[in-house]
Scaffold this active site. Structure first.
Site, PDB file in Angstrom:
ATOM      1  CB  THR A  27      14.267   5.276  -3.608  1.00 60.98           C
ATOM      2  OG1 THR A  27      15.606   4.904  -3.312  1.00 60.98           O
ATOM      3  CG2 THR A  27      13.343   4.144  -3.221  1.00 60.98           C
ATOM      4  NE  ARG A  31      12.253  12.165  -2.164  1.00 62.25           N
ATOM      5  CZ  ARG A  31      11.761  11.197  -1.418  1.00 62.25           C
ATOM      6  NH1 ARG A  31      12.469  10.704  -0.426  1.00 62.25           N
ATOM      7  NH2 ARG A  31      10.549  10.726  -1.645  1.00 62.25           N
ATOM      8  CG  HIS A 123      11.605  10.890   5.297  1.00 60.84           C
ATOM      9  ND1 HIS A 123      11.399  10.425   4.021  1.00 60.84           N
ATOM     10  CD2 HIS A 123      12.883  10.618   5.601  1.00 60.84           C
ATOM     11  CE1 HIS A 123      12.508   9.878   3.577  1.00 60.84           C
ATOM     12  NE2 HIS A 123      13.434   9.982   4.516  1.00 60.84           N
ATOM     13  CE  LYS A 135       6.163  10.162  -5.688  1.00 55.10           C
ATOM     14  NZ  LYS A 135       6.175   8.906  -4.953  1.00 55.10           N
ATOM     15  CG  ASP A 289       5.309  12.652   0.974  1.00 55.77           C
ATOM     16  OD1 ASP A 289       5.798  12.290   2.054  1.00 55.77           O
ATOM     17  OD2 ASP A 289       5.377  11.967  -0.066  1.00 55.77           O
ATOM     18  CB  THR A 354      13.948  -0.452  -1.402  1.00 52.08           C
ATOM     19  OG1 THR A 354      14.249  -1.382  -0.367  1.00 52.08           O
ATOM     20  CG2 THR A 354      13.595   0.895  -0.801  1.00 52.08           C
ATOM     21  CD  GLU A 373       8.804   0.386   0.302  1.00 52.41           C
ATOM     22  OE1 GLU A 373       9.895   0.084  -0.182  1.00 52.41           O
ATOM     23  OE2 GLU A 373       8.283   1.495   0.165  1.00 52.41           O
ATOM     24  CD  GLU A 374      12.924  -0.322   5.641  1.00 53.51           C
ATOM     25  OE1 GLU A 374      13.143   0.245   6.710  1.00 53.51           O
ATOM     26  OE2 GLU A 374      13.125   0.205   4.526  1.00 53.51           O
ATOM     27  CB  SER A 375      11.053   2.960   4.545  1.00 53.48           C
ATOM     28  OG  SER A 375      10.240   2.622   3.437  1.00 53.48           O
ATOM     29  CE  LYS A 386       6.296   5.646   1.800  1.00 57.01           C
ATOM     30  NZ  LYS A 386       7.125   5.769   0.604  1.00 57.01           N
ATOM     31  NE  ARG A 505      17.416   3.710   3.810  1.00 56.42           N
ATOM     32  CZ  ARG A 505      17.392   4.942   4.320  1.00 56.42           C
ATOM     33  NH1 ARG A 505      17.942   5.175   5.492  1.00 56.42           N
ATOM     34  NH2 ARG A 505      16.838   5.939   3.654  1.00 56.42           N
TER      35      ARG A 505
END
Ligand code: G16
Length: 554
Positions: A27, A31, A123, A135, A289, A354, A373-375, A386, A505
């Site tokens: 996404t 990672r 996170h 990235k 971050d 997403t 976003e919900e995240s 963001k 999720r």
């Protein structure tokens, strides 16, 4: 500023290597565990694969920085050496290797560089046995679009050589400038340019007045991560917030052994503080971050979906949006709260998959000014990421303008627009084949009418596909939506940011216009339990995963 100069061509080495088969960006970039990145050639292969995916005219100048987690410094030195050998003419690096994700995006845009590399696993925890990530962001400051990440992945599967300049490490401890061959390497202050950007977005003299008159107060938890120095500069030095407003504000490479995820599970101390007499008018936290944010009031939590809707509602009081919003966007699983505000304002609301990269074209084309976003992500058109600190400044501005508490703002908002009762159940560390079987089962449901027999409240089951309205690229299989009567939804997708196994999720949204549901103290897990029970049945969660309950509910 110090300056050094030396010949470059003599130091360039062409290193033979073998491809790794697991370098598919998720996404938000690649990672993995630190130990994976520490394998010989692993990072170098990926960096060379990025550079090989870029046309020559986009390999001129590069911003490099990260959230300071373990392996950040080593990774930066490797990237500098590979960038030099690949002909870059300018490298801009954050002092100590520190740059928050929105600060990288801002630097790319302000300095007009060809792109940037961000080192972070967001996170996720940090440390020698924890997570690392990398990235690429393009010249607009936006995370690489899918076409580019696919190209990078393709390159990574066939790479046989990378190029590296064998030079001494660059000293990142001081702001400085170095010339190596034709390349200028600048070590720059991590905060200055970002702080200037925030000054352009908000009215700092008005906000400082708010702190001086105690109309505003803040508890900000930097979670031992990158936003500490940014919060110190902006909230304390520039706005005059009390020093005691900041918590865990010194970045550490292992985040003091904690999980720098700004949510109710991982920012427990802040939540507890906001539930006592020590509560500030606004409580907030940011992640590793600095792109995520959590918003709290006195004794109240604001879901990220509601936060986006409220910022949209009050956008015109934020100087950045004085001219009004062009439009807004949310990711598909994010609640529809913002859609109702957009409808009221008469502006478009886009629904994207997403991943922040999907907002890039909409922002670049000026179709939207604000997205989220919900995240725990909210952002505006000032950068292409963001932005956690920015979201806090939005809320401070709204609190000051309205003179209301966070609780009162929410109550008023729900009275006018109704409430989306919202939560997310995460099922972590599932065997990948089991998770894929579960998603296959849901895909099959979309193609049949079998869902009609599951529950009469279901009105449709769909696999979400997105066609970008700007470049018309299509992204399919972006999650399964179970639509229910009254606009409620259950959504399933697999996370694209984990580093071990798969995470399922399940997102629950119950749309309510019943004023009894407007109580901010309502137990959301209980209020959405019927949806959860239906979700377990639709996806056969226990059968496929063996799990009877979620690992985490946020
Ligand atoms: C990244 C992306 C977000 C996404 C989030 C969760 O955030 O930038 O767009 O919503 O991951 O993604 P997933 O549900 O696939 O795990 P961050 O803060 O981790 O970079």
């Amino acid at each position: 500023m110090s300056s050094t100069s030396s010949a470059l061509s003599d130091c360039i080495r062409h290193i033979d290597t073998q491809p790794f088969d697991d370098q598919k960006p998720g996404t938000s970039g690649l990672r993995k565990k630190v130990t994976v990145f520490q394998q010989k050639h692993y990072l170098a292969n990926f960096v060379q694969s990025i550079f090989d995916a870029l046309p020559e005219n986009e390999r001129i100048s590069l911003v490099i920085g990260g959230d300071g987690r373990f392996f950040n410094q080593e990774a930066i030195q490797i990237i500098i050496k590979i960038a030099l050998a690949n002909g870059y003419q300018k490298l801009v690096i954050g002092q100590h290797g520190y740059l928050s994700t929105p600060a990288v995006s801002n630097l790319i845009r302000t300095l007009n560089t060809s792109g940037g590399i961000i080192l972070s696993a967001s996170h996720n925890p940090g440390g020698p046995t924890e997570d690392f990530g990398i990235k690429y962001n393009n010249h607009a400051g936006s995370p690489a679009p899918e076409a580019l990440t696919e190209k990078i992945f393709t390159n990574s599967k066939s790479i046989s050589q990378y190029h590296l300049a064998e030079i001494d490490d660059i000293d990142l401890t001081l702001c400085s400038s170095h010339t190596i061959g034709n390349c200028e390497i600048i070590v720059t202050d991590s905060v200055d340019e970002y702080a200037n950007c925030m000054q352009r977005c908000f009215d700092f003299s008005q906000l400082s007045n708010g702190f001086a008159t105690e109309q505003l107060s803040l508890n900000f938890d930097a979670m031992h991560a990158i936003t500490g120095p940014y919060a110190q500069c902006l909230f304390v030095e520039q706005l005059g917030a009390n020093k005691s407003s900041l918590h865990n504000a010194t970045p550490q490479d292992d985040f003091a052994g904690t999980h720098p995820d700004p949510n109710l599970s991982h920012a427990k101390n802040l939540v507890a503080m906001q539930n006592t007499a020590e509560a500030a008018k606004l409580g907030a936290a940011s992640d590793g971050d600095g792109d995520r944010n959590m918003i709290l009031g006195e004794g109240v939590f604001v879901t990220p979906s509601d936060s986006l809707a409220v910022i949209t509602e009050y956008a015109e009081v934020i100087p950045q949006f004085h001219a009004g919003l062009r439009g807004v966007a949310r990711s598909m699983p994010t609640s529809t709260a913002v859609d109702r505000v957009a409808k009221h304002l008469g502006i478009n609301c886009y629904e994207t998959p997403t991943g922040w990269k999907f907002f890039g074209n909409l922002l670049d084309e000026d179709r939207i000014s604000l997205c989220g976003e919900e995240s725990f992500g909210t952002g505006g058109n000032h950068v292409r990421e963001k932005d956690g600190i920015w979201a806090v400044l939005c809320w401070l501005t709204i609190l000051q303008h309205t003179g209301l508490s966070v609780k009162e703002i929410l109550a008023k908002h729900w009275q006018q627009f109704g409430r989306s009762l919202y939560c997310r159940h995460d099922f972590e560390a599932i065997a990948t084949d089991k998770a894929n079987q579960l998603m296959d089962h849901l895909q099959a449901l979309c193609q049949s009418n079998a869902w009609l027999d599951i529950d009469s409240s279901i009105t449709a089951v769909q696999s979400f596909s997105y066609e970008d309205p700007v470049d018309h690229s299509v992204s399919s299989n972006q999650g399964i939506q179970v639509h229910l009567q009254g606009g409620s939804r259950i959504i399933f997708r697999l996370s694209g940011t984990g580093t071990s196994g798969a995470t399922l999720r399940m997102y629950l949204e119950k749309v309510s216009t019943n004023s009894q549901d407007y109580n901010p103290e309502l137990d959301i897990i209980a209020a959405t339990s019927a949806l959860a029970e239906l979700g377990y049945r639709v996806a056969n969660i226990t059968k496929f995963t063996g799990m009877k309950e979620a690992s985490v509910i946020t």
